[in-house]
Motif scaffolding. Structure first.
Motif, PDB file in Angstrom:
ATOM      1  N   UNK A 126       0.835  -1.203   0.000  1.00 42.59           N
ATOM      2  CA  UNK A 126       0.000   0.000   0.000  1.00 42.59           C
ATOM      3  C   UNK A 126       0.869   1.252   0.000  1.00 42.59           C
ATOM      4  N   UNK A 127       1.959   1.218   0.725  1.00 42.00           N
ATOM      5  CA  UNK A 127       2.879   2.352   0.762  1.00 42.00           C
ATOM      6  C   UNK A 127       3.530   2.593  -0.602  1.00 42.00           C
ATOM      7  N   UNK A 128       3.900   1.512  -1.292  1.00 40.61           N
ATOM      8  CA  UNK A 128       4.615   1.633  -2.566  1.00 40.61           C
ATOM      9  C   UNK A 128       3.683   1.874  -3.747  1.00 40.61           C
ATOM     10  N   UNK A 129       2.400   1.551  -3.585  1.00 40.61           N
ATOM     11  CA  UNK A 129       1.471   1.572  -4.710  1.00 40.61           C
ATOM     12  C   UNK A 129       1.407   2.888  -5.471  1.00 40.61           C
ATOM     13  N   UNK A 130       1.485   4.073  -4.801  1.00 38.72           N
ATOM     14  CA  UNK A 130       1.355   5.319  -5.569  1.00 38.72           C
ATOM     15  C   UNK A 130       2.409   5.521  -6.655  1.00 38.72           C
ATOM     16  N   UNK A 131       3.591   4.911  -6.510  1.00 39.30           N
ATOM     17  CA  UNK A 131       4.628   5.166  -7.515  1.00 39.30           C
ATOM     18  C   UNK A 131       5.272   3.912  -8.087  1.00 39.30           C
ATOM     19  N   UNK A 132       4.839   2.728  -7.661  1.00 41.90           N
ATOM     20  CA  UNK A 132       5.379   1.482  -8.215  1.00 41.90           C
ATOM     21  C   UNK A 132       4.231   0.711  -8.859  1.00 41.90           C
ATOM     22  N   UNK A 133       4.249   0.525 -10.183  1.00 42.82           N
ATOM     23  CA  UNK A 133       3.135  -0.162 -10.846  1.00 42.82           C
ATOM     24  C   UNK A 133       3.076  -1.645 -10.497  1.00 42.82           C
ATOM     25  N   UNK A 134       1.849  -2.125 -10.220  1.00 44.52           N
ATOM     26  CA  UNK A 134       1.601  -3.555  -9.944  1.00 44.52           C
ATOM     27  C   UNK A 134       2.569  -4.114  -8.912  1.00 44.52           C
ATOM     28  N   UNK A 135       2.815  -3.361  -7.857  1.00 43.58           N
ATOM     29  CA  UNK A 135       3.774  -3.810  -6.852  1.00 43.58           C
ATOM     30  C   UNK A 135       3.205  -4.996  -6.073  1.00 43.58           C
ATOM     31  N   UNK A 136       4.079  -5.905  -5.700  1.00 42.07           N
ATOM     32  CA  UNK A 136       3.715  -7.078  -4.914  1.00 42.07           C
ATOM     33  C   UNK A 136       4.739  -7.259  -3.812  1.00 42.07           C
ATOM     34  N   UNK A 137       4.276  -7.615  -2.619  1.00 46.71           N
ATOM     35  CA  UNK A 137       5.166  -7.864  -1.485  1.00 46.71           C
ATOM     36  C   UNK A 137       4.935  -9.279  -0.971  1.00 46.71           C
ATOM     37  N   UNK A 138       6.027  -9.960  -0.610  1.00 49.99           N
ATOM     38  CA  UNK A 138       5.937 -11.321  -0.084  1.00 49.99           C
ATOM     39  C   UNK A 138       6.898 -11.510   1.080  1.00 49.99           C
ATOM     40  N   UNK A 139       6.429 -12.225   2.089  1.00 48.94           N
ATOM     41  CA  UNK A 139       7.254 -12.591   3.235  1.00 48.94           C
ATOM     42  C   UNK A 139       7.507 -14.085   3.166  1.00 48.94           C
ATOM     43  N   UNK A 140       8.770 -14.473   3.297  1.00 48.23           N
ATOM     44  CA  UNK A 140       9.165 -15.880   3.247  1.00 48.23           C
ATOM     45  C   UNK A 140       9.756 -16.301   4.592  1.00 48.23           C
ATOM     46  N   UNK A 141       9.502 -17.552   4.957  1.00 49.80           N
ATOM     47  CA  UNK A 141      10.051 -18.114   6.188  1.00 49.80           C
ATOM     48  C   UNK A 141      10.931 -19.304   5.845  1.00 49.80           C
ATOM     49  N   UNK A 142      12.072 -19.396   6.500  1.00 48.60           N
ATOM     50  CA  UNK A 142      12.946 -20.556   6.299  1.00 48.60           C
ATOM     51  C   UNK A 142      12.268 -21.828   6.787  1.00 48.60           C
ATOM     52  N   UNK A 143      12.357 -22.885   5.997  1.00 44.26           N
ATOM     53  CA  UNK A 143      11.830 -24.186   6.419  1.00 44.26           C
ATOM     54  C   UNK A 143      12.687 -24.724   7.558  1.00 44.26           C
ATOM     55  N   UNK A 144      12.116 -25.562   8.433  1.00 47.08           N
ATOM     56  CA  UNK A 144      12.891 -26.113   9.549  1.00 47.08           C
ATOM     57  C   UNK A 144      14.178 -26.803   9.112  1.00 47.08           C
ATOM     58  N   UNK A 145      14.169 -27.434   7.949  1.00 44.96           N
ATOM     59  CA  UNK A 145      15.367 -28.125   7.458  1.00 44.96           C
ATOM     60  C   UNK A 145      16.329 -27.177   6.740  1.00 44.96           C
ATOM     61  N   UNK A 146      15.980 -25.892   6.682  1.00 45.23           N
ATOM     62  CA  UNK A 146      16.816 -24.866   6.035  1.00 45.23           C
ATOM     63  C   UNK A 146      17.064 -25.160   4.557  1.00 45.23           C
ATOM     64  N   UNK A 147      16.101 -25.850   3.923  1.00 44.85           N
ATOM     65  CA  UNK A 147      16.268 -26.202   2.520  1.00 44.85           C
ATOM     66  C   UNK A 147      15.237 -25.525   1.620  1.00 44.85           C
ATOM     67  N   UNK A 148      14.490 -24.563   2.168  1.00 41.48           N
ATOM     68  CA  UNK A 148      13.484 -23.877   1.362  1.00 41.48           C
ATOM     69  C   UNK A 148      13.090 -22.569   2.038  1.00 41.48           C
ATOM     70  N   UNK A 149      12.628 -21.641   1.215  1.00 40.10           N
ATOM     71  CA  UNK A 149      12.039 -20.387   1.690  1.00 40.10           C
ATOM     72  C   UNK A 149      10.578 -20.406   1.267  1.00 40.10           C
ATOM     73  N   UNK A 150       9.693 -20.515   2.250  1.00 40.68           N
ATOM     74  CA  UNK A 150       8.272 -20.709   1.970  1.00 40.68           C
ATOM     75  C   UNK A 150       7.495 -19.411   2.214  1.00 40.68           C
TER      76      UNK A 150
END
Length: 274
Positions: A126-150
């Motif tokens: 929402x903060x970036x929307x006025x000047x960044x077209x079609x902006x998308x934000x994602x939060x990733x968490x490390x998997x317990x085995x440290x073999x993926x970002x989910x």
């Protein structure tokens, strides 16, 4: 009636400077037109016409510049108002939600972490929307085995991004960067990205530019926060700093959800049994 008065007022704003500039010259040249050959009189009149045309052009250009400045000021004021609203209602809500989040026990915090990540990603988009077209934000968490970002949080345009897994070019690169707690990564155009040539031929990401920041607290990495856009060079330095601010909020929530486990012997103030 009001519109007619407005048009007359604007016409007067243009005509008055022209009359004021041309009248003294015309009065000065008028005696030169008495009893002179037609050819000479025509030259004087032509000079006056050219003079009036130059004055008219200068007046119109000045009015155009004034309108452009006024429009730029209005646009800047609107953009500033949009940023103020985003900061007040977006980032402010994140701080309030984090305070409530801290009131839960760790088990509840872990179940609520995804909802908090969603709210953080939405506020950032929402903060970036006025000047960044079609902006998308994602939060990733490390998997317990440290073999993926989910992905656990999403905001803005487009669907939630996929999982980064070990054994793929972007997966290995991002996992190594996150685990090491690397600096913010800014890519203005993925065509110049170092791993673009290693992509699967069928891989067509929606983003052209992105910013990624590690979600990290002290010496422990929890994941990463990214914002992306289909437009090249969509993010500025201020955007990178604000992404880092939201990443700190998310890192605080992760610390609350996954508190460190202290050795009971060390916590009691005695040396552990060797």
């Amino acid at each position: 009636m009001g519109q007619g008065n407005g048009r007359r007022g604007r016409a007067g704003d243009v005509a008055l400077p022209i009359v004021a500039a041309a009248l003294p010259t015309a009065v000065f040249q008028l005696p030169n037109l008495v009893g002179v050959p037609v050819g000479r009189a025509w030259l004087v009149v032509s000079g006056l016409v050219v003079f009036v045309a130059v004055v008219l052009w200068q007046v119109l250009r000045a009015r155009h510049a004034a309108r452009a400045r006024a429009s730029a000021e209005e646009t800047g004021a609107a953009a500033l108002a949009a940023y103020e609203v985003a900061v007040q209602y977006g980032f402010g809500q994140i701080a309030t939600r984090l305070a409530r989040f801290s009131g839960h026990d760790p088990v509840v915090r872990r179940t609520e972490l995804s909802a908090f990540a969603d709210r953080a990603a939405a506020a950032l988009a929402f903060y970036l929307l006025p000047h960044v077209p079609d902006v998308r934000a994602n939060v990733y968490l490390l998997a317990p085995a440290l073999d993926a970002l989910e992905p656990i949080g999403h905001g803005g345009a487009g669907d939630t991004a996929g999982t980064f897994r070990a054994g793929t070019p972007y997966g290995d690169r991002n996992l190594e960067w996150v685990l090491q707690g690397g600096p913010p990564r800014v890519v203005g155009d993925r065509e110049s990205d170092v791993d673009a040539e290693d992509d699967d031929p069928e891989f067509e990401p929606r983003w052209r530019s992105y910013v990624a920041v590690v979600v990290r607290s002290e010496d422990y990495s929890f994941g990463m926060l990214t914002v992306d856009s289909p437009a090249p060079d969509a993010f500025v330095d201020l955007d990178v700093r604000n992404v880092a601010v939201i990443a700190e909020f998310v890192a605080t929530a992760c610390v609350l959800a996954f508190p460190p486990v202290l050795d009971p012997v060390s916590a009691a103030g005695t040396e552990p049994v060797r």
